[in-house]
Design an enzyme around this catalytic site. Structure first.
Site, PDB file in Angstrom:
ATOM      1  N   SER A  21      44.806  44.060  47.112  1.00 43.64           N
ATOM      2  CA  SER A  21      44.614  45.323  46.396  1.00 43.64           C
ATOM      3  C   SER A  21      43.254  45.382  45.702  1.00 43.64           C
ATOM      4  O   SER A  21      42.604  46.437  45.684  1.00 43.64           O
ATOM      5  CB  SER A  21      45.745  45.551  45.385  1.00 43.64           C
ATOM      6  OG  SER A  21      45.703  44.625  44.327  1.00 43.64           O
ATOM      7  N   HIS A  75      40.229  37.620  37.085  1.00 46.43           N
ATOM      8  CA  HIS A  75      41.374  36.866  36.553  1.00 46.43           C
ATOM      9  C   HIS A  75      42.223  37.799  35.699  1.00 46.43           C
ATOM     10  O   HIS A  75      41.687  38.565  34.888  1.00 46.43           O
ATOM     11  CB  HIS A  75      40.866  35.692  35.710  1.00 46.43           C
ATOM     12  CG  HIS A  75      41.960  34.869  35.113  1.00 46.43           C
ATOM     13  ND1 HIS A  75      42.731  34.010  35.865  1.00 46.43           N
ATOM     14  CD2 HIS A  75      42.433  34.789  33.841  1.00 46.43           C
ATOM     15  CE1 HIS A  75      43.628  33.424  35.077  1.00 46.43           C
ATOM     16  NE2 HIS A  75      43.457  33.881  33.845  1.00 46.43           N
ATOM     17  N   ASP A 118      38.498  29.091  35.978  1.00 50.32           N
ATOM     18  CA  ASP A 118      38.583  30.194  35.017  1.00 50.32           C
ATOM     19  C   ASP A 118      37.712  29.967  33.786  1.00 50.32           C
ATOM     20  O   ASP A 118      38.041  30.429  32.688  1.00 50.32           O
ATOM     21  CB  ASP A 118      40.040  30.435  34.584  1.00 50.32           C
ATOM     22  CG  ASP A 118      40.946  30.806  35.747  1.00 50.32           C
ATOM     23  OD1 ASP A 118      40.441  31.381  36.726  1.00 50.32           O
ATOM     24  OD2 ASP A 118      42.153  30.513  35.672  1.00 50.32           O
TER      25      ASP A 118
END
Length: 216
Positions: free
Chosen positions: A17, A113, A149
């Site tokens: 997506s 993220h 991250d």
């Protein structure tokens, strides 16, 4: 004469997506980047069909076909070098890459993220946000580094955590923000409006201070 558009390779593992949001944005003539290829580590990733319908070249580097992370990373590196992107966007790419691979592409890789980093690194971000009782949650676009991250932050979007939210409801609200944030962050990076300076990302277009988002 308009500046040449940056070539972007998108790495995916699933439904795609966020990749679709990037493809849609890149279809606009004034967008500063083009999606040159979509590469998946899973042959059955739904993102591949979406990319193909949009006319974007696709490739599969199946991680299960390799005996080690190093061998997979070498094959992925070879495929990326064939595409020759200026920027690599991770869009739900569910692989931890080796330090050697990161070193080759560092400074050119973007990831999104589903949390406001540095809070909630890793997995299950929405469940953890609900458990801790934060009032604002969101998403972050950052540069990919060897530490998961933890790369320099390019852009963030915040959404309220509503009374009665469950994990699915909060995830849907964050995902909608992701679809707006990622194209915006990619455009800023491709134009050079966002750039890395002394380990932090500075953004030329962020000179005007926006009003605070306060919730509730």
């Amino acid at each position: 004469m308009p500046a040449p558009r940056s070539r972007v390779a998108v790495l995916v593992s699933g439904r795609g997506s966020n990749m679709a949001a990037l493809i849609d944005a890149a279809a606009q003539p004034d967008f500063p980047a083009e999606i040159a290829a979509v590469i998946s580590n899973r042959p059955n990733a739904g993102a591949l069909a979406i990319a193909e319908r949009a006319g974007v070249p696709t490739a599969v580097v199946d991680h299960k076909a390799f005996a080690s992370r190093e061998e997979f990373d070498a094959a992925l590196d070879a495929e990326l070098r064939r595409v020759a992107p200026d920027i690599v966007c991770f869009a739900g790419f569910l692989r931890l890459l080796t330090p050697g691979f990161i070193e080759k592409w560092e400074g050119r890789m973007l990831n999104i993220h589903p949390a406001l980093l540095p809070s909630f690194k890793g997995l299950d971000t929405h469940a953890r946000a609900l458990k801790t009782g934060v009032k604002l949650h969101g998403c972050t676009v950052h540069l990919v580094t060897a530490e998961m991250d933890a790369g320099p932050i390019i852009a963030q979007a915040a959404v309220p955590v509503l009374d009665g939210d469950d994990e699915d409801a909060l995830a849907a609200r964050v995902l909608a923000a992701e679809h707006r944030l990622y194209p915006r962050a990619l455009a800023a990076w491709a134009r050079g409006e966002a750039r890395l300076v002394d380990g932090r990302v500075t953004t030329a277009s962020a000179a005007d201070e926006p009003p605070a988002l306060i919730w509730p």
